[in-house]
Design a protein around this motif. Structure first.
Motif, mmCIF file in Angstrom:
data_model
loop_
_atom_site.group_PDB
_atom_site.id
_atom_site.type_symbol
_atom_site.label_atom_id
_atom_site.label_comp_id
_atom_site.label_asym_id
_atom_site.label_seq_id
_atom_site.Cartn_x
_atom_site.Cartn_y
_atom_site.Cartn_z
ATOM 1 N N UNK A 315 -0.864 -13.720 -33.670
ATOM 2 C CA UNK A 315 -0.794 -12.781 -32.572
ATOM 3 C C UNK A 315 -1.147 -11.592 -33.016
ATOM 4 N N UNK A 316 -1.328 -10.532 -31.952
ATOM 5 C CA UNK A 316 -1.830 -9.220 -32.557
ATOM 6 C C UNK A 316 -1.005 -8.143 -31.874
ATOM 7 N N UNK A 317 0.174 -8.668 -31.259
ATOM 8 C CA UNK A 317 1.225 -7.606 -30.865
ATOM 9 C C UNK A 317 2.016 -6.927 -31.610
ATOM 10 N N UNK A 318 2.410 -5.623 -31.224
ATOM 11 C CA UNK A 318 3.295 -4.577 -32.014
ATOM 12 C C UNK A 318 4.775 -5.118 -31.643
ATOM 13 N N UNK A 319 4.904 -5.917 -30.902
ATOM 14 C CA UNK A 319 6.278 -6.206 -30.565
ATOM 15 C C UNK A 319 7.170 -5.064 -30.264
ATOM 16 N N UNK A 320 6.500 -4.177 -29.364
ATOM 17 C CA UNK A 320 7.407 -2.853 -28.922
ATOM 18 C C UNK A 320 8.716 -3.285 -28.425
ATOM 19 N N UNK A 321 8.820 -4.190 -27.648
ATOM 20 C CA UNK A 321 10.170 -4.080 -26.756
ATOM 21 C C UNK A 321 11.355 -4.592 -28.176
ATOM 22 N N UNK A 322 10.804 -5.563 -28.755
ATOM 23 C CA UNK A 322 11.968 -6.024 -29.999
ATOM 24 C C UNK A 322 12.043 -4.957 -30.815
ATOM 25 N N UNK A 323 11.084 -4.164 -31.152
ATOM 26 C CA UNK A 323 11.158 -3.120 -32.299
ATOM 27 C C UNK A 323 12.273 -2.110 -31.600
ATOM 28 N N UNK A 324 12.061 -1.798 -30.209
ATOM 29 C CA UNK A 324 12.935 -0.910 -29.628
ATOM 30 C C UNK A 324 14.445 -1.477 -29.835
ATOM 31 N N UNK A 325 14.722 -2.797 -29.527
ATOM 32 C CA UNK A 325 15.836 -3.318 -29.293
ATOM 33 C C UNK A 325 16.550 -3.228 -30.967
ATOM 34 N N UNK A 326 15.794 -3.571 -31.801
ATOM 35 C CA UNK A 326 16.145 -3.292 -32.940
ATOM 36 C C UNK A 326 16.703 -2.303 -33.555
ATOM 37 N N UNK A 327 15.830 -1.282 -33.055
ATOM 38 C CA UNK A 327 16.253 0.303 -33.451
ATOM 39 C C UNK A 327 17.612 0.772 -32.882
ATOM 40 N N UNK A 328 18.120 0.050 -31.654
ATOM 41 C CA UNK A 328 18.976 0.312 -31.076
ATOM 42 C C UNK A 328 20.405 -0.040 -31.830
ATOM 43 N N UNK A 329 20.386 -0.800 -32.710
ATOM 44 C CA UNK A 329 21.651 -1.500 -33.473
ATOM 45 C C UNK A 329 22.148 -0.388 -34.298
ATOM 46 N N UNK A 330 23.592 -0.342 -34.208
ATOM 47 C CA UNK A 330 24.220 0.869 -34.953
ATOM 48 C C UNK A 330 23.841 0.845 -36.203
ATOM 49 N N UNK A 331 23.524 1.858 -36.835
ATOM 50 C CA UNK A 331 23.125 2.114 -38.486
ATOM 51 C C UNK A 331 22.053 1.267 -38.706
ATOM 52 N N UNK A 332 21.191 1.130 -37.971
ATOM 53 C CA UNK A 332 19.864 0.017 -38.346
ATOM 54 C C UNK A 332 18.828 1.156 -38.790
#
Ligand code: ADP
Length: 380
Positions: A315-332
């Motif tokens: 795929x050529x996606x930047x997976x923006x939604x997944x990136x956003x969710x991952x960055x919300x994990x505490x201390x991530x």
């Protein structure tokens, strides 16, 4: 200001950026494509394949010292540049025994490092595998293997190519299969004056021979740590090595440490050091090759977990939604390598979560699960 040439422009070179800025070093990167991750952080780019020595000759003209983020180079051609005065760290002589897996095993045997039994394969791969060690056994391409590509685990006869169809024309190494309890790794560094620094021992977990997770959580038995450190020190010293090296190990049920592989550069198992150590492996590499004092490898937190974000589709996606969710994990801490295309198994990024002193291994496993649920489809 020092100018450091880096052969290879992937994520390992890209992650040197912050350290380079901190140390007032300019990075000049040799890499084949303008879309490679490190182009965005390089002061200048030499657009050439990693093994293109003419490209490295250009790099040498622009830099004080050249180092490697990718070791698949043309060593004989680079030796000519070294003879003309180009400065490489680690030195090319230290790389000679490491680039071919059979040469690496022979070197480790010579210096008395424990490892799986191995043999060069001549003739038919299937016959060799059956005769030498029986099954299970492991076949490895001697050169250019990475991320498990070129590593074949032969568990049953069904995994073997029919006799006569698979000749050893690609130069294979055969190893006994190690029924390991777990896999360990460590990063170690050596400076020009011979000082050594060793990072914490970590556990790595591979899925389909590719590293998926790194746990910086366990207090390993002192005898295990001592075996790891003795091996690392001995290898660095014997090679008169300068720079950072990644060591991969098998830990057997009777707590013996066996070397799987050495990587003469920064390594995936050390990415956690960006967020969890006083000195990251990337800063350490720059320090070592520039003749600066090495920094401390101590943890700045209770531990860490790192999960690779591997491609699971083309795929050529930047997976923006997944990136956003991952960055919300505490201390991530999310690192996204901005590669233009995803494909199964390709390293697209990683997430490190630092642990506090009250979090233990089970907390770390819960965090890993949380990350993998966000990133990976259930079947992957
Ligand atoms: P690469 O160089 O492509 O990373 P490795 O040689 O590190 O390949 O092997 C990848 C993985 O395959 C290892 O992390 C381990 O899980 C498995 N493996 C490799 N060699 C053996 C072995 N001799 N016994 C058991 N498993 C092995």
């Amino acid at each position: 200001m020092k100018r450091v040439g880096v052969i290879g422009g992937g994520q390992l070179a890209w992650m040197m950026a912050d350290a380079a800025e901190k140390l007032a070093i300019q990075l000049v990167v040799q890499t084949p494509s303008l879309t490679d991750p490190a182009v965005s952080i390089a002061s200048e780019t030499v657009l050439a394949a990693v093994a293109d020595a003419a490209g490295t000759a250009q790099l040498a003209q622009q830099c004080d010292v050249i180092t490697f983020e990718n070791e698949f180079v043309d060593l004989p051609a680079l030796s000519k540049l070294a003879d003309q005065g180009a400065c490489f760290y680690p030195q090319l002589t230290a790389l000679i025994p490491l680039l071919d897996k059979l040469d690496q095993r022979s070197f480790l045997q010579k210096i008395g490092v424990p490892m799986p039994r191995f043999a060069a394969v001549t003739g038919d791969l299937t016959v060799a595998a059956l005769q030498q060690f029986g099954l299970p056994a492991v076949l490895k391409a001697r050169r250019l293997g990475y991320d498990g590509q070129g590593t074949l685990i032969l568990k049953t006869e069904a995994d073997l190519p029919p006799i006569g169809t698979a000749k050893s024309d690609h130069h294979w190494l055969l190893e006994e299969f190690v029924p390991f309890e777990c896999e360990l790794a460590v990063m170690a560094a050596r400076s020009i004056d011979g000082t050594q620094v060793i990072y914490p021992v970590v556990e790595t977990q591979q899925v389909n021979q590719v590293c998926r997770r790194v746990f910086v959580t366990d207090q390993w038995d002192a005898t295990v740590v001592a075996q790891v450190e003795t091996i690392a020190r001995s290898v660095l010293e014997n090679l008169n090595y300068v720079g950072v090296m990644g060591f991969e190990f098998f830990l057997t049920a009777d707590q013996q440490v066996l070397v799987n592989e050495l990587a003469p550069r920064t390594h995936n198992s050390g990415h956690y050091s960006l967020d969890a150590c006083v000195t990251s492996q990337f800063e350490q590499q720059l320090r070592a090759v520039c003749g600066l004092p090495l920094g401390s490898a101590a943890l700045t937190c209770g531990g860490a977990v790192m999960v690779n974000l591997l491609g699971y589709e083309s795929a050529t996606s930047d997976y923006a939604e997944k990136q956003h969710q991952l960055s919300q994990i505490s201390n991530a801490h999310l690192y996204w390598y901005s590669k233009t295309a995803a494909r199964p198994g390709r390293k697209l990024g990683h997430v490190t979560v630092c642990l506090n002193d009250s979090q233990d291994r089970s907390d770390a496993e819960a965090i890993v699960q949380q990350i993998e649920q966000i990133w990976y489809p259930a079947s992957f």
